[in-house]
Design a protein around this motif. Structure first.
Motif, PDB file in Angstrom:
ATOM      1  N   ILE A  26      88.424-111.754  31.310  1.00  0.00           N
ATOM      2  CA  ILE A  26      87.844-111.288  32.558  1.00  0.00           C
ATOM      3  C   ILE A  26      88.882-110.544  33.388  1.00  0.00           C
ATOM      4  O   ILE A  26      90.000-111.025  33.569  1.00  0.00           O
ATOM      5  N   GLY A  83      80.261-100.479  37.454  1.00  0.00           N
ATOM      6  CA  GLY A  83      81.357 -99.855  38.186  1.00  0.00           C
ATOM      7  C   GLY A  83      81.319 -98.346  38.037  1.00  0.00           C
ATOM      8  O   GLY A  83      80.329 -97.771  37.611  1.00  0.00           O
ATOM      9  N   GLU A  94      78.384 -99.272  25.400  1.00  0.00           N
ATOM     10  CA  GLU A  94      78.132-100.385  26.304  1.00  0.00           C
ATOM     11  C   GLU A  94      78.842-100.071  27.605  1.00  0.00           C
ATOM     12  O   GLU A  94      80.019 -99.761  27.624  1.00  0.00           O
ATOM     13  N   ARG A  95      78.072-100.112  28.700  1.00  0.00           N
ATOM     14  CA  ARG A  95      78.613 -99.745  30.006  1.00  0.00           C
ATOM     15  C   ARG A  95      78.793-100.992  30.838  1.00  0.00           C
ATOM     16  O   ARG A  95      77.873-101.771  30.988  1.00  0.00           O
ATOM     17  N   SER A 133      88.848-103.007  30.527  1.00  0.00           N
ATOM     18  CA  SER A 133      88.349-104.271  29.989  1.00  0.00           C
ATOM     19  C   SER A 133      87.272-104.051  28.920  1.00  0.00           C
ATOM     20  O   SER A 133      86.848-105.005  28.267  1.00  0.00           O
TER      21      SER A 133
END
Ligand SMILES: Cc1cc2nc3c(=O)[nH]c(=O)nc-3n(C[C@H](O)[C@H](O)[C@H](O)COP(=O)(O)OP(=O)(O)OC[C@H]3O[C@@H](n4cnc5c(N)ncnc54)[C@H](O)[C@@H]3O)c2cc1C
Lengths: 241, 194
Positions: free
Chosen positions: A73, A240, A236-237, A122
């Protein structure tokens, strides 16, 4: 693999370690977890003492049939959930988890197409699971990762991704600060970078792109301009900007 | 000692279905790259069991009576956006001349996406083909030039880059439904996953 996507399971924090100054790896023991494929994500639900609840999605860095799952995370300073998971959650604390979710952005070792992974920030998390599964299956299908990050200190899992034994080599790309002696200057990925640092369209790779929306949009558009078929690009989004 | 999650006290908002949180931004979620579709080449069709295809070009479509719609939208990934403004053509208008005995629809998009819906969820003023958002063209990331808009279901049902509807006799699953999502997708009943 059994799928129990509707049930909320309880996970207790079994292990945790910092990944960067703003990110942490957290591993939950989840009795009843049905296992997951590389690329799956999980919904995490937190409940405040007065019953107020929030849910966020997180990619799973681990794969396989075990009853532990690892998440990674990144703290958003003004975020509601991520600062709690990175800074406050202690060993033994519990959260609720539902999954695995997202049967599209997955890679399975029986796939035969060459694989190009492209991560922004990330967005590397699902690819950790994919490179781990690739290595543990002893798979000879070409797989490589292009990892775009702001600065060297922002890398998640750098040691693991740099191992000479890794079967899926990583190409590092820096947008703000480069390491000493680096031959390129810092800057966002361009069409030219993508042309020289990813598998060419002639190899017909299956390309997975993951990161913030703007990153995914820019990279996928560039790949199409280089001649990759839209059908061979999965995205994959993470939300943000 | 357990860490206690404080969260951000948000007022209980009766417009929010269970498990949803409010966002002011407009996140983008799709399974692949954003297709770019020129309205010159755009067409929309409804295909029935009689192998009859009703078809509209962009100009024909834009000339149909359209409506302003203000609607809340709810994404299965838990964000909701309240009071979004759209303009589009009601499915009632598009289905006015269509004869079908089938109860289900498969929506097809440019780029290959599909999603299934019961016909009754598309009619009676509950669904539109939208071509404006917030007073302007719909950004390609958000499904422009035109997307299906079914605000009372989770937003994956509001297929971006809509191309046509194919009537089907049963509720055959579309793309996400085959990948673990619920066949119907009612946010008030939290019909998220299969
Ligand atoms: C399928 C999926 C997988 C994901 N996997 C991961 C993962 O492995 N690791 C991880 O750290 N995150 C991941 N995310 C993002 C994660 O779900 C949350 O969005 C993130 O942790 C922020 O939540 P928050 O509650 O802290 O912030 P919020 O309170 O939701 O948001 C705070 C502010 O930050 C903005 N914001 C929200 N998300 C982002 C973002 N990603 N980047 C920049 N600004 C943002 C919002 O617009 C808002 O202004 C994933 C998201 C999805 C959809």
């Amino acid at each position: 693999m059994s799928r129990r996507t509707n049930a909320w399971l309880t996970g207790s924090l079994a292990r945790a370690h910092p990944l960067t100054a703003s990110a942490r790896s957290i591993t939950f023991a989840v009795p009843g977890w049905p296992g997951n494929d590389p690329g799956h994500h999980v919904d995490v639900r937190l409940t405040a003492p007065d019953g107020y609840q929030v849910v966020r999605s997180y990619s799973i860095a681990s794969t396989g049939t075990g009853e532990e799952i690892e998440l990674a995370i990144d703290r958003l300073p003004d975020g509601e959930v991520s600062p709690f998971l990175v800074d406050d959650l202690e060993l033994g604390d519990t959260v609720e988890l539902r999954g695995p979710l997202g049967g599209w952005f997955v890679w399975r070792p029986e796939q035969t197409q060459p694989v190009q992974l492209i991560a922004g920030g990330s967005g590397v998390v699902p690819f950790i699971a994919m490179t781990r599964a690739h290595a543990s299956a002893g798979n000879s299908i070409p797989m490589q990762l292009l990892y775009s990050l702001r600065a060297p200190c922002d890398a998640f899992f750098r040691d693991e991704l740099s191992q000479p034994s890794a079967t899926a080599p990583t190409t590092w790309h820096y947008t703000r600060t480069v390491p000493p002696g680096w031959s390129r200057s810092a800057g966002r990925l361009t069409v030219k970078d993508l042309k020289s640092e990813t598998l060419p369209p002639e190899q017909v790779p299956l390309t997975y792109i993951c990161g913030p929306t703007g990153f995914v949009e820019t990279v996928s558009r560039a790949l199409i301009s280089l001649g990759h078929a839209a059908d061979n690009i999965r995205t994959e989004r993470f939300g943000g900007i | 000692m357990m860490a206690v999650f404080g969260g951000r006290r948000r007022d209980d908002n009766p417009a929010l279905p269970p498990g949803q949180y409010l966002t002011e931004s407009f996140p983008v979620l799709s399974a692949g790259p954003t297709p770019s579709i020129d309205t010159q080449d755009w067409e929309f069709f409804i295909h029935t069991e009689a192998a009859h295809t009703h078809q509209w070009t962009w100009d024909q479509f834009i000339a149909l009576p359209s409506e302003d719609i203000t609607a809340d939208i709810h994404c299965v990934t838990s964000w909701s956006k309240l009071g979004a403004g759209w303009r589009g053509v009601a499915l009632d208008t598009l289905f006015a001349g269509v004869e079908t005995g089938f109860d289900f629809v498969m929506a097809h998009s440019y780029g290959g996406y599909t999603t299934n819906l019961p016909l009754e969820d598309l009619l009676n003023g509950r669904a539109w083909i939208a071509y404006e958002y917030d007073g302007g063209e719909i950004d390609p990331e958000h499904g422009g030039p035109a997307r299906l808009l079914v605000p009372h279901l989770y937003f994956w049902k509001s297929a971006k880059w809509i191309r046509g509807l194919v009537m089907q006799s049963g509720d055959k699953p579309g793309f996400w439904e085959e990948n673990g999502y619920n066949l119907h997708g009612d946010p008030w009943r939290e019909e998220r996953y299969a």
